[in-house]
Design an enzyme around this catalytic site. Structure first.
Site, PDB file in Angstrom:
ATOM      1  N   ARG A  36      84.883  85.987 -52.814  1.00  0.00           N
ATOM      2  CA  ARG A  36      85.347  86.090 -51.270  1.00  0.00           C
ATOM      3  C   ARG A  36      86.954  85.935 -51.186  1.00  0.00           C
ATOM      4  O   ARG A  36      87.663  86.584 -50.107  1.00  0.00           O
ATOM      5  CB  ARG A  36      84.959  84.928 -50.394  1.00  0.00           C
ATOM      6  CG  ARG A  36      83.649  85.049 -50.242  1.00  0.00           C
ATOM      7  CD  ARG A  36      83.114  83.820 -49.163  1.00  0.00           C
ATOM      8  NE  ARG A  36      83.117  82.547 -49.727  1.00  0.00           N
ATOM      9  CZ  ARG A  36      83.852  81.479 -49.673  1.00  0.00           C
ATOM     10  NH1 ARG A  36      84.929  81.542 -48.679  1.00  0.00           N
ATOM     11  NH2 ARG A  36      83.653  80.504 -50.278  1.00  0.00           N
ATOM     12  N   HIS A  38      89.160  87.865 -53.275  1.00  0.00           N
ATOM     13  CA  HIS A  38      89.373  89.336 -53.420  1.00  0.00           C
ATOM     14  C   HIS A  38      88.952  89.862 -52.181  1.00  0.00           C
ATOM     15  O   HIS A  38      89.654  90.991 -51.682  1.00  0.00           O
ATOM     16  CB  HIS A  38      88.360  89.770 -54.556  1.00  0.00           C
ATOM     17  CG  HIS A  38      88.782  89.329 -55.909  1.00  0.00           C
ATOM     18  ND1 HIS A  38      87.867  88.571 -56.632  1.00  0.00           N
ATOM     19  CD2 HIS A  38      89.903  89.173 -56.820  1.00  0.00           C
ATOM     20  CE1 HIS A  38      88.525  88.075 -57.786  1.00  0.00           C
ATOM     21  NE2 HIS A  38      89.720  88.651 -58.180  1.00  0.00           N
ATOM     22  N   GLY A 151      97.108  87.915 -53.733  1.00  0.00           N
ATOM     23  CA  GLY A 151      96.748  86.396 -53.079  1.00  0.00           C
ATOM     24  C   GLY A 151      97.735  85.192 -53.363  1.00  0.00           C
ATOM     25  O   GLY A 151      98.238  85.187 -54.550  1.00  0.00           O
ATOM     26  N   SER A 190      87.645  83.821 -60.404  1.00  0.00           N
ATOM     27  CA  SER A 190      86.451  84.400 -61.291  1.00  0.00           C
ATOM     28  C   SER A 190      86.224  83.382 -62.280  1.00  0.00           C
ATOM     29  O   SER A 190      85.066  83.304 -62.882  1.00  0.00           O
ATOM     30  CB  SER A 190      87.137  85.753 -61.917  1.00  0.00           C
ATOM     31  OG  SER A 190      87.573  86.573 -60.833  1.00  0.00           O
TER      32      SER A 190
HETATM   33  P1  AMP Z   1      92.483  88.333 -60.295  1.00  0.00           P
HETATM   34  O1  AMP Z   1      91.117  89.369 -60.147  1.00  0.00           O
HETATM   35  O2  AMP Z   1      92.113  87.099 -60.620  1.00  0.00           O
HETATM   36  O3  AMP Z   1      93.272  89.266 -61.217  1.00  0.00           O
HETATM   37  O4  AMP Z   1      92.977  88.478 -58.840  1.00  0.00           O
HETATM   38  C1  AMP Z   1      93.123  89.534 -58.101  1.00  0.00           C
HETATM   39  C2  AMP Z   1      93.966  89.315 -56.779  1.00  0.00           C
HETATM   40  O5  AMP Z   1      93.060  88.449 -56.047  1.00  0.00           O
HETATM   41  C3  AMP Z   1      95.398  88.425 -57.197  1.00  0.00           C
HETATM   42  O6  AMP Z   1      96.311  88.991 -55.972  1.00  0.00           O
HETATM   43  C4  AMP Z   1      94.978  87.295 -56.843  1.00  0.00           C
HETATM   44  O7  AMP Z   1      96.005  86.197 -56.356  1.00  0.00           O
HETATM   45  C5  AMP Z   1      94.099  87.310 -55.648  1.00  0.00           C
HETATM   46  N1  AMP Z   1      93.004  85.803 -55.632  1.00  0.00           N
HETATM   47  C6  AMP Z   1      92.373  85.659 -56.553  1.00  0.00           C
HETATM   48  N2  AMP Z   1      91.719  84.224 -56.159  1.00  0.00           N
HETATM   49  C7  AMP Z   1      92.025  84.229 -54.670  1.00  0.00           C
HETATM   50  C8  AMP Z   1      91.663  83.197 -53.784  1.00  0.00           C
HETATM   51  N3  AMP Z   1      91.007  82.142 -54.182  1.00  0.00           N
HETATM   52  N4  AMP Z   1      92.240  83.466 -52.688  1.00  0.00           N
HETATM   53  C9  AMP Z   1      93.015  84.655 -52.325  1.00  0.00           C
HETATM   54  N5  AMP Z   1      93.431  85.489 -53.286  1.00  0.00           N
HETATM   55  C10 AMP Z   1      92.915  85.199 -54.531  1.00  0.00           C
END
Ligand code: AMP
Length: 310
Positions: A36, A38, A151, A190
């Protein structure tokens, strides 16, 4: 309809033929295993842009531990389903060769961020932010969005990407979205998928302690060192927990309060509390702004607020 691209050339071709003139393209880069958090970025991008592209690419150059890269969750079918349901327009799923034709080891890392890439996450994950900037800049060159959605959970990453956009003299607008949490306060990640049941039960302590520490900080900011120490100890006492840092920093450049001259403390509204904690083999990060406007009431202090900045 969700259009999938594996090849950079296909994405570039379709972007130039399918994106109407004057349309705004929003971009959400991810490493997949979508949740959620993402989806909130994609929804925000859909609200503000005409079309939204998402990428799923587990970038090898930002992992400083082979074990973490090997065990990074991959849930492609479920990701596709979620992207379809949320209304994402384009999905870019490149191979490593598409992003790094010269090979990930040989690819140059053209940015440098001084102290910002050496503190907190940078201190514990050497080379991590050079890899993040490298992949985000390459993705931006392919996707060519008008706005980039990231995020706040990865707070330091947003500062790095902002600095990178400045160095690139890019016109892309960076939109930082609030951290999305589970009902019990745990920031969605994740990596949460890899927690065992008992570890998952205790994981919300991270957010609970961030909130308690914020309360203590707002009551007595000058006691920040004791607060850091107290909560590092409390985290370390939980089974399987091994905290790496629990530190107050100046929000715009992440200079640690412990390293700033005592007579120059930033106001609470410009202070962030950041933490990284290992739970068993899983490393989680979280953060909280100290601004009083987001201080929860006592009664709901362990409950996340809707849309709260974390
Ligand atoms: P990642 O797949 O972990 O590289 O994250 C991709 C994007 O999703 C990044 O900009 C993260 O900061 C954002 N993101 C990951 N977890 C969250 C969360 N719990 N709330 C908001 N944004 C998130």
């Amino acid at each position: 309809m969700l259009i999938r691209f594996r090849k950079k050339a296909d994405f570039e071709h379709y972007r130039s033929s399918l994106l109407p003139a004057n349309a705004r393209l929003g971009f959400v880069p991810t490493m997949g295993a979508l949740h959620r958090g993402h989806l909130a970025l994609i929804k925000r991008a859909l609200d503000e842009c005409d079309l939204v592209a998402c990428s799923i690419f587990v970038n090898p150059t930002q992992f400083n531990q082979a074990h973490d890269l090997q065990h990074y969750p991959r849930t492609e079918e479920k990701d596709l389903q979620q992207l379809l349901e949320v209304g994402c327009s384009w999905l870019f799923l490149p191979t490593i060769e598409e992003i790094y034709p010269e090979g990930p080891e040989k690819a140059p890392k053209p940015f440098s961020f001084g102290e910002l890439e050496k503190v907190l996450e940078g201190a514990h994950r050497p080379g991590h932010f050079a890899g993040v900037a490298q992949v985000v800049s390459r993705l931006l060159q392919i996707v060519k969005p008008h706005a980039l959605y990231m995020g706040q959970k990865d707070y330091q990453q947003t500062l790095i990407v902002r600095a990178m956009l400045q160095q690139m003299q890019s016109k892309v607008k960076l939109v930082v979205c609030p951290t999305v949490r589970e009902k019990d306060g745990l920031a969605l990640s994740s990596r949460n998928l890899r927690l065992q049941a008992e570890q998952r039960k205790l994981a919300p302590k991270i957010y609970q302690y961030l909130q308690e520490a914020r309360q203590s900080f707002l009551e007595r900011p000058s006691a920040f060192r004791q607060i850091e120490k107290r909560y590092l100890e409390k985290l370390g006492q939980l089974p399987d927990f091994r905290p790496e840092y629990f530190s107050f920093a100046r929000a715009h450049d992440l200079k640690l309060l412990s390293e700033l001259p005592a007579e120059q403390p930033p106001p609470a509204s410009q202070t962030v509390l950041c933490t990284a904690v290992w739970i068993g083999p899983v490393r989680l990060i979280d953060n909280l702004m100290m601004g009083e406007d987001v201080l929860p009431t006592k009664k709901t202090s362990t409950q996340p607020q809707a849309g709260e900045n974390g």
